[in-house]
Design an enzyme around this catalytic site. Sequence first.
Site, PDB file in Angstrom:
ATOM      1  N   SER A  73     115.807  51.152  46.702  1.00 43.64           N
ATOM      2  CA  SER A  73     116.635  51.432  47.880  1.00 43.64           C
ATOM      3  C   SER A  73     115.747  51.504  49.116  1.00 43.64           C
ATOM      4  O   SER A  73     114.593  51.057  49.078  1.00 43.64           O
ATOM      5  CB  SER A  73     117.411  52.735  47.681  1.00 43.64           C
ATOM      6  N   ASN A  74     116.247  52.051  50.195  1.00 47.08           N
ATOM      7  CA  ASN A  74     115.467  52.189  51.425  1.00 47.08           C
ATOM      8  C   ASN A  74     115.955  53.426  52.170  1.00 47.08           C
ATOM      9  O   ASN A  74     116.984  54.001  51.804  1.00 47.08           O
ATOM     10  CB  ASN A  74     115.601  50.910  52.269  1.00 47.08           C
TER      11      ASN A  74
END
Length: 410
Positions: A211-212
Amino acid sequence: MARMNFRNRTVVLCVGGGIAAYKACEVARLVVKGGGTVRVAMTPAATRFVGPLTFQAISGAPVLVDLLDPATDLAYGHLGLARSADLAIVAPATADLIARIRAGMGDDGVTTTLLAMTCPVLVAPAMNTRMWANAAVQENVAALRARGMHVVGPEAGELADGDVGEGRLADPAQIALAAARLLGRQDLSGRRVVVTAGPTREPIDPVRFISNPSTGKMGYAVAARAARRGADVTLVSGPTALADPAGARVVRVETAEEMARAVDAAAAAGMDLFVGAAAVSDYRPREVAPQKRKKTPGEETLVLARTPDILAGLGARLAGRPDAPVLVGFAAETEEVIANAREKLKAKRCDLVVANKVGAPGAGFASDTNRVALVSSDELAEIEGTKEQVAEAILDWILPVLETRRPRDG
Ligand code: C5P
């Protein structure tokens, strides 16, 4: 008369105890008819003229009369009405109620609610013409104006007690119109807007994902501001800690593939504007392990596959068509921000790219403020401000393009 649009707006109607209280029912009805939400507070005296049940039926919610009534406190919580309001209307504002507001009293549900208001307040006085002419009343009204409250009416005419002169409550349609004006622009009304926001999560195994750090704040601000301006908004959101923006339909998803499917479903219902503010993961693990992956002593290789590019997909399918939606992308870059944004504009066939320099102070992931450049084929504008201000600037840029693409009916 201009159309009165109250979509996605909450108006708190404070009813004072005068013979004109029955006309406040019409004000409430006009707000509901315009698609708005009405919540009503009445002074105890007002309930002698019109029963709270009447306002409850029009607004579809309990009416606040007694501050200490456990039932209404349950419905709104302490000062809940003030918190929910985009605008307060005081109608009819009697001489007594005006005096109590001026004095800053909090001796009933109406005055307490008004004390806690931070939104605009529209006061519609109504009383006998001799009372209206009284210096104390005039001074009180002037004081309310000086504090930034807005006043509509009273009108001149025949009063309920037979006297003729100024003091009659402004026409309910005039009050509603003044309210709609105070609530501001509804320039996106009838427009269907789809916004993506937040990160995506691409599972590696049942307990891990790629993810980020996107928080979703920018996309949520665009969705909230578009809804406020009257648009029909669908927000397709990856996992975030944010509350649903008022007035938007929210579809929660996890992966890029789910986001793409949700966008397609929303677009199928018709779309005038797409704003891709999500930080969509470009890659996903090619295989998702059905069980938690075990640690191995040496290096591990994770094979990645590309995810669908939602924005580029829309551009490839729709750009260039006369009825194509306006397509807006975001570009978070660490270098060559403008040049990269121009590349993206062409590659993804969008109308506007909002370019962000990641790592610059006061901008980017998790920040409440943003410094961005709006990059289109022939323009470049720098915008700085809160994410809400940036959202408004993006919508302002889009508005004339929307008009050329698909003029509004009527
Ligand atoms: O290519 P890049 O990821 O920098 O492009 C960012 C823009 O493209 C954003 O508007 C983002 O929401 C959109 N995007 C997308 N689907 C992807 C990747 C990016 O819609 N898979």
